[in-house]
Write a protein that holds these residues in place. Structure first.
Motif, mmCIF file in Angstrom:
data_model
loop_
_atom_site.group_PDB
_atom_site.id
_atom_site.type_symbol
_atom_site.label_atom_id
_atom_site.label_comp_id
_atom_site.label_asym_id
_atom_site.label_seq_id
_atom_site.Cartn_x
_atom_site.Cartn_y
_atom_site.Cartn_z
ATOM 1 N N TRP A 35 9.849 -2.478 -4.395
ATOM 2 C CA TRP A 35 8.887 -1.675 -3.027
ATOM 3 C C TRP A 35 8.615 -3.774 -1.822
ATOM 4 O O TRP A 35 7.219 -4.134 -2.656
ATOM 5 N N PHE A 36 8.850 -3.488 -1.484
ATOM 6 C CA PHE A 36 8.699 -4.351 -0.462
ATOM 7 C C PHE A 36 8.160 -4.342 1.122
ATOM 8 O O PHE A 36 8.196 -3.338 0.924
ATOM 9 N N ARG A 37 7.664 -5.226 1.484
ATOM 10 C CA ARG A 37 6.681 -5.304 2.883
ATOM 11 C C ARG A 37 7.190 -5.666 3.746
ATOM 12 O O ARG A 37 6.421 -6.915 3.468
ATOM 13 N N GLN A 38 6.709 -5.561 5.557
ATOM 14 C CA GLN A 38 6.684 -6.787 6.276
ATOM 15 C C GLN A 38 5.807 -6.474 6.856
ATOM 16 O O GLN A 38 6.322 -5.662 7.660
ATOM 17 N N ALA A 39 4.862 -7.481 7.506
ATOM 18 C CA ALA A 39 4.081 -6.669 8.691
ATOM 19 C C ALA A 39 4.607 -7.956 9.599
ATOM 20 O O ALA A 39 4.910 -9.009 9.727
ATOM 21 N N PRO A 40 3.747 -7.396 10.622
ATOM 22 C CA PRO A 40 5.431 -8.613 12.143
ATOM 23 C C PRO A 40 3.978 -9.852 11.702
ATOM 24 O O PRO A 40 3.161 -9.752 12.103
ATOM 25 N N GLY A 41 4.786 -10.683 11.990
ATOM 26 C CA GLY A 41 4.369 -12.194 12.019
ATOM 27 C C GLY A 41 4.631 -12.563 10.447
ATOM 28 O O GLY A 41 4.324 -13.295 9.951
ATOM 29 N N LYS A 42 5.073 -11.904 9.680
ATOM 30 C CA LYS A 42 5.008 -12.348 8.387
ATOM 31 C C LYS A 42 6.052 -12.469 7.475
ATOM 32 O O LYS A 42 7.090 -11.325 7.802
ATOM 33 N N GLU A 43 6.534 -12.862 6.685
ATOM 34 C CA GLU A 43 7.286 -12.954 5.572
ATOM 35 C C GLU A 43 7.400 -11.268 4.427
ATOM 36 O O GLU A 43 5.964 -11.044 4.679
ATOM 37 N N ARG A 44 8.229 -11.405 4.178
ATOM 38 C CA ARG A 44 8.797 -10.015 3.293
ATOM 39 C C ARG A 44 8.175 -10.191 2.014
ATOM 40 O O ARG A 44 7.997 -11.227 1.516
ATOM 41 N N GLU A 45 6.914 -9.439 2.442
ATOM 42 C CA GLU A 45 6.291 -9.403 0.295
ATOM 43 C C GLU A 45 6.608 -8.576 -0.571
ATOM 44 O O GLU A 45 6.924 -7.676 -0.274
ATOM 45 N N PHE A 46 6.715 -8.415 -1.876
ATOM 46 C CA PHE A 46 6.686 -8.375 -2.863
ATOM 47 C C PHE A 46 5.421 -7.229 -2.941
ATOM 48 O O PHE A 46 4.039 -6.981 -2.742
ATOM 49 N N VAL A 47 5.164 -5.956 -3.374
ATOM 50 C CA VAL A 47 4.596 -4.809 -3.546
ATOM 51 C C VAL A 47 4.676 -3.909 -5.148
ATOM 52 O O VAL A 47 3.338 -4.245 -5.502
ATOM 53 N N ALA A 48 5.845 -3.939 -5.279
ATOM 54 C CA ALA A 48 6.023 -3.263 -7.101
ATOM 55 C C ALA A 48 7.281 -3.120 -7.051
ATOM 56 O O ALA A 48 8.387 -3.233 -6.180
ATOM 57 N N ALA A 49 7.474 -3.377 -8.712
ATOM 58 C CA ALA A 49 8.561 -3.066 -9.186
ATOM 59 C C ALA A 49 8.638 -2.339 -9.878
ATOM 60 O O ALA A 49 7.852 -2.314 -11.350
ATOM 61 N N ILE A 50 10.011 -1.262 -10.725
ATOM 62 C CA ILE A 50 10.316 -0.716 -11.462
ATOM 63 C C ILE A 50 11.530 -1.197 -11.924
ATOM 64 O O ILE A 50 12.551 -1.127 -11.554
ATOM 65 N N SER A 51 11.340 -0.806 -14.146
ATOM 66 C CA SER A 51 12.751 -0.447 -14.283
ATOM 67 C C SER A 51 12.976 0.584 -13.992
ATOM 68 O O SER A 51 12.414 1.712 -15.127
#
Length: 124
Positions: A35-51
């Motif tokens: 899961w990634f997220r992107q806020a207005p005016g910001k770069e996309r950032e990592f949130v969480a990951a699962i195998s």
């Protein structure tokens, strides 16, 4: 692989939401879901990951202890349970899949497939 995210919405600070991401198509080619997220005016950032297979998880420091990623193999679905939401969590949330196990689960360049995002808005 096609990914469909859902579950976003408007919630007050301190509230909870659960995002879902359903995978279809050649899902066997995906070993890590993120899961990634992107806020207005910001770069996309990592949130969480699962195998997919082992269920190993990895979180960004900003969400650790508040968010939980999980998966249901039979349903080919990955979830992101978000608790104690803060206004700074407001963003479009994207699910993604990568075909290689490897490292750097936080690196969006390592992901091969992306779904359309779902908006999460946290009011103060």
């Amino acid at each position: 692989v096609q990914l469909q995210a859902s579950g976003g919405g408007l919630v007050q600070a301190g509230g909870s939401l659960r995002l879902s991401c359903v995978a279809s198509g050649r899902t066997f080619s995906s070993v890590i879901m993120g899961w990634f997220r992107q806020a207005p005016g910001k770069e996309r950032e990592f949130v969480a990951a699962i195998s997919w297979r082992a269920g190993s998880v990895y979180y960004a420091d900003s969400v650790k202890g508040r968010f939980t990623i999980s998966r249901d193999i039979a349903k080919k679905t990955v979830y992101l349970q978000m608790n104690s939401l803060k206004p700074e969590d407001t963003a479009v949330y994207y699910c993604a899949a990568r075909a290689m196990y490897g490292s750097r689960w936080y690196d969006d360049a390592q992901y091969d497939y992306w779904g359309l995002g779902t908006q999460v808005t946290v009011s103060s």
